[in-house]
Scaffold this active site. Structure first.
Site, PDB file in Angstrom:
ATOM      1  N   ASN A  11       7.717  -5.677  -0.934  1.00  0.00           N
ATOM      2  CA  ASN A  11       7.900  -4.408   0.047  1.00  0.00           C
ATOM      3  C   ASN A  11       6.317  -4.503   0.412  1.00  0.00           C
ATOM      4  O   ASN A  11       5.368  -3.852  -0.147  1.00  0.00           O
ATOM      5  CB  ASN A  11       8.050  -3.040  -0.750  1.00  0.00           C
ATOM      6  CG  ASN A  11       8.367  -2.241   0.117  1.00  0.00           C
ATOM      7  OD1 ASN A  11       7.492  -2.088   1.261  1.00  0.00           O
ATOM      8  ND2 ASN A  11       8.953  -0.999  -0.285  1.00  0.00           N
ATOM      9  N   ARG A  51       5.253  10.996  -2.687  1.00  0.00           N
ATOM     10  CA  ARG A  51       4.764  10.799  -1.216  1.00  0.00           C
ATOM     11  C   ARG A  51       6.146  10.891  -0.314  1.00  0.00           C
ATOM     12  O   ARG A  51       7.027  10.382  -0.411  1.00  0.00           O
ATOM     13  CB  ARG A  51       4.524   9.155  -1.135  1.00  0.00           C
ATOM     14  CG  ARG A  51       4.227   8.952   0.400  1.00  0.00           C
ATOM     15  CD  ARG A  51       4.194   7.574   0.349  1.00  0.00           C
ATOM     16  NE  ARG A  51       3.805   6.961   1.661  1.00  0.00           N
ATOM     17  CZ  ARG A  51       4.030   5.896   2.449  1.00  0.00           C
ATOM     18  NH1 ARG A  51       4.390   4.925   1.547  1.00  0.00           N
ATOM     19  NH2 ARG A  51       3.943   5.632   3.463  1.00  0.00           N
ATOM     20  N   TYR A 108      11.204   8.890   1.020  1.00  0.00           N
ATOM     21  CA  TYR A 108      11.091   7.635   0.058  1.00  0.00           C
ATOM     22  C   TYR A 108      11.609   8.060  -1.310  1.00  0.00           C
ATOM     23  O   TYR A 108      11.553   7.319  -2.337  1.00  0.00           O
ATOM     24  CB  TYR A 108       9.674   7.541  -0.286  1.00  0.00           C
ATOM     25  CG  TYR A 108       9.076   6.755   0.969  1.00  0.00           C
ATOM     26  CD1 TYR A 108       9.158   5.531   1.316  1.00  0.00           C
ATOM     27  CD2 TYR A 108       8.058   7.776   1.748  1.00  0.00           C
ATOM     28  CE1 TYR A 108       8.621   5.160   2.439  1.00  0.00           C
ATOM     29  CE2 TYR A 108       7.505   7.013   2.810  1.00  0.00           C
ATOM     30  CZ  TYR A 108       7.796   5.673   3.546  1.00  0.00           C
ATOM     31  OH  TYR A 108       7.131   5.441   4.538  1.00  0.00           O
ATOM     32  N   ALA A 120       3.197  -0.917   4.758  1.00  0.00           N
ATOM     33  CA  ALA A 120       2.314  -1.072   6.046  1.00  0.00           C
ATOM     34  C   ALA A 120       1.865  -2.358   6.460  1.00  0.00           C
ATOM     35  O   ALA A 120       1.848  -2.540   7.553  1.00  0.00           O
ATOM     36  CB  ALA A 120       1.139   0.131   5.734  1.00  0.00           C
ATOM     37  N   GLU A 122      12.406  -9.514   1.663  1.00  0.00           N
ATOM     38  CA  GLU A 122      11.816  -8.535   2.195  1.00  0.00           C
ATOM     39  C   GLU A 122      12.466  -6.974   1.774  1.00  0.00           C
ATOM     40  O   GLU A 122      13.650  -6.880   2.162  1.00  0.00           O
ATOM     41  CB  GLU A 122      11.292  -8.441   3.518  1.00  0.00           C
ATOM     42  CG  GLU A 122      10.435  -7.355   4.144  1.00  0.00           C
ATOM     43  CD  GLU A 122      10.325  -7.717   5.754  1.00  0.00           C
ATOM     44  OE1 GLU A 122       9.823  -6.780   6.443  1.00  0.00           O
ATOM     45  OE2 GLU A 122      10.702  -8.753   6.285  1.00  0.00           O
ATOM     46  N   ARG A 170      12.843   4.712  12.577  1.00  0.00           N
ATOM     47  CA  ARG A 170      11.686   5.367  12.406  1.00  0.00           C
ATOM     48  C   ARG A 170      10.923   4.954  13.397  1.00  0.00           C
ATOM     49  O   ARG A 170      11.724   4.511  14.506  1.00  0.00           O
ATOM     50  CB  ARG A 170      11.106   4.954  10.844  1.00  0.00           C
ATOM     51  CG  ARG A 170      11.957   5.304   9.911  1.00  0.00           C
ATOM     52  CD  ARG A 170      11.148   5.239   8.464  1.00  0.00           C
ATOM     53  NE  ARG A 170       9.988   6.146   8.608  1.00  0.00           N
ATOM     54  CZ  ARG A 170       8.869   5.922   7.506  1.00  0.00           C
ATOM     55  NH1 ARG A 170       8.925   5.002   6.736  1.00  0.00           N
ATOM     56  NH2 ARG A 170       7.917   6.514   7.626  1.00  0.00           N
ATOM     57  N   PRO A 206       0.671  -1.343  -0.143  1.00  0.00           N
ATOM     58  CA  PRO A 206       0.000   0.041  -0.129  1.00  0.00           C
ATOM     59  C   PRO A 206       0.840   1.084  -0.029  1.00  0.00           C
ATOM     60  O   PRO A 206       1.768   1.140   0.460  1.00  0.00           O
ATOM     61  CB  PRO A 206      -0.997  -0.001   1.357  1.00  0.00           C
ATOM     62  CG  PRO A 206      -0.314  -1.052   2.152  1.00  0.00           C
ATOM     63  CD  PRO A 206       0.541  -2.007   0.930  1.00  0.00           C
ATOM     64  N   ASN A 207       0.267   2.029  -0.702  1.00  0.00           N
ATOM     65  CA  ASN A 207       0.752   3.572  -0.589  1.00  0.00           C
ATOM     66  C   ASN A 207       2.221   3.628  -1.672  1.00  0.00           C
ATOM     67  O   ASN A 207       2.804   4.827  -2.023  1.00  0.00           O
ATOM     68  CB  ASN A 207       0.979   4.295   0.336  1.00  0.00           C
ATOM     69  CG  ASN A 207      -0.058   4.507   1.587  1.00  0.00           C
ATOM     70  OD1 ASN A 207      -1.211   4.754   0.926  1.00  0.00           O
ATOM     71  ND2 ASN A 207      -0.368   3.957   2.582  1.00  0.00           N
ATOM     72  N   HIS A 261      12.441  -2.682   1.957  1.00  0.00           N
ATOM     73  CA  HIS A 261      11.961  -1.268   2.498  1.00  0.00           C
ATOM     74  C   HIS A 261      13.070  -0.338   2.031  1.00  0.00           C
ATOM     75  O   HIS A 261      14.135  -0.343   2.122  1.00  0.00           O
ATOM     76  CB  HIS A 261      11.867  -1.547   4.178  1.00  0.00           C
ATOM     77  CG  HIS A 261      11.110  -2.590   4.648  1.00  0.00           C
ATOM     78  ND1 HIS A 261       9.563  -2.526   4.489  1.00  0.00           N
ATOM     79  CD2 HIS A 261      11.191  -3.833   5.247  1.00  0.00           C
ATOM     80  CE1 HIS A 261       9.183  -3.676   5.189  1.00  0.00           C
ATOM     81  NE2 HIS A 261      10.185  -4.418   5.310  1.00  0.00           N
TER      82      HIS A 261
END
Length: 147
Positions: A75, A18, A23, A78, A99, A108, A10-11, A101
């Protein structure tokens, strides 16, 4: 021929606009185009998929098994911190995955340090920006094809 699937959660469709300080300014389309070029140089097939919906991501993982995908780069965004359903789908299909990111999730918010996927993954790439996708795909390309 090796078959690789890149899944964006998502996103990530908002990449480029964004939170560019976190990012970057590269769009998802640009990332996918670069990964397709990387795969084609090795005569491999690469598909990509993005969704903001958990069920669609689960369905795509399940379809990957039917398509004889050799490796997944994901990825989960969320859903990294919330999706037992997506974790269970990855475990069920038994396709190796990395995975990825874009940001360093460990630098974070505290909740971002917990992943439902890392213990199942071949590896985790976090905080290297979009190069993380490239490194994960390159790793997949260098692996022998599963029999």
């Amino acid at each position: 021929m090796k078959n690789i699937l890149v899944i964006h959660g998502p996103n990530l469709n908002l990449l480029g606009s964004r939170e560019p300080g976190i990012y970057g300014s590269v769009t998802l389309k640009e990332i996918n185009e670069e990964l397709l070029q990387l795969a084609s140089k090795k005569n491999a097939s690469l598909q990509h998929f993005q969704s903001n919906a958990e069920a669609e991501l689960v369905n795509r993982v399940q379809l990957a098994a039917q398509e004889k995908i050799d490796f997944i780069v994901i990825n989960p965004a969320a859903f990294t911190h919330t999706s037992v359903a997506l974790r269970d789908a990855l475990a069920a299909v038994d396709i190796p995955f990395i995975e990825v990111h874009i940001s360093n999730v460990f630098a974070r918010e505290a909740f971002r340090k917990e992943s439902y996927f890392s213990d199942l993954a071949v590896g985790v790439i976090s905080g290297l920006g979009i190069a993380g996708y490239q490194l994960a795909v390159q790793y997949a390309l260098d692996l022998p094809v599963r029999s």
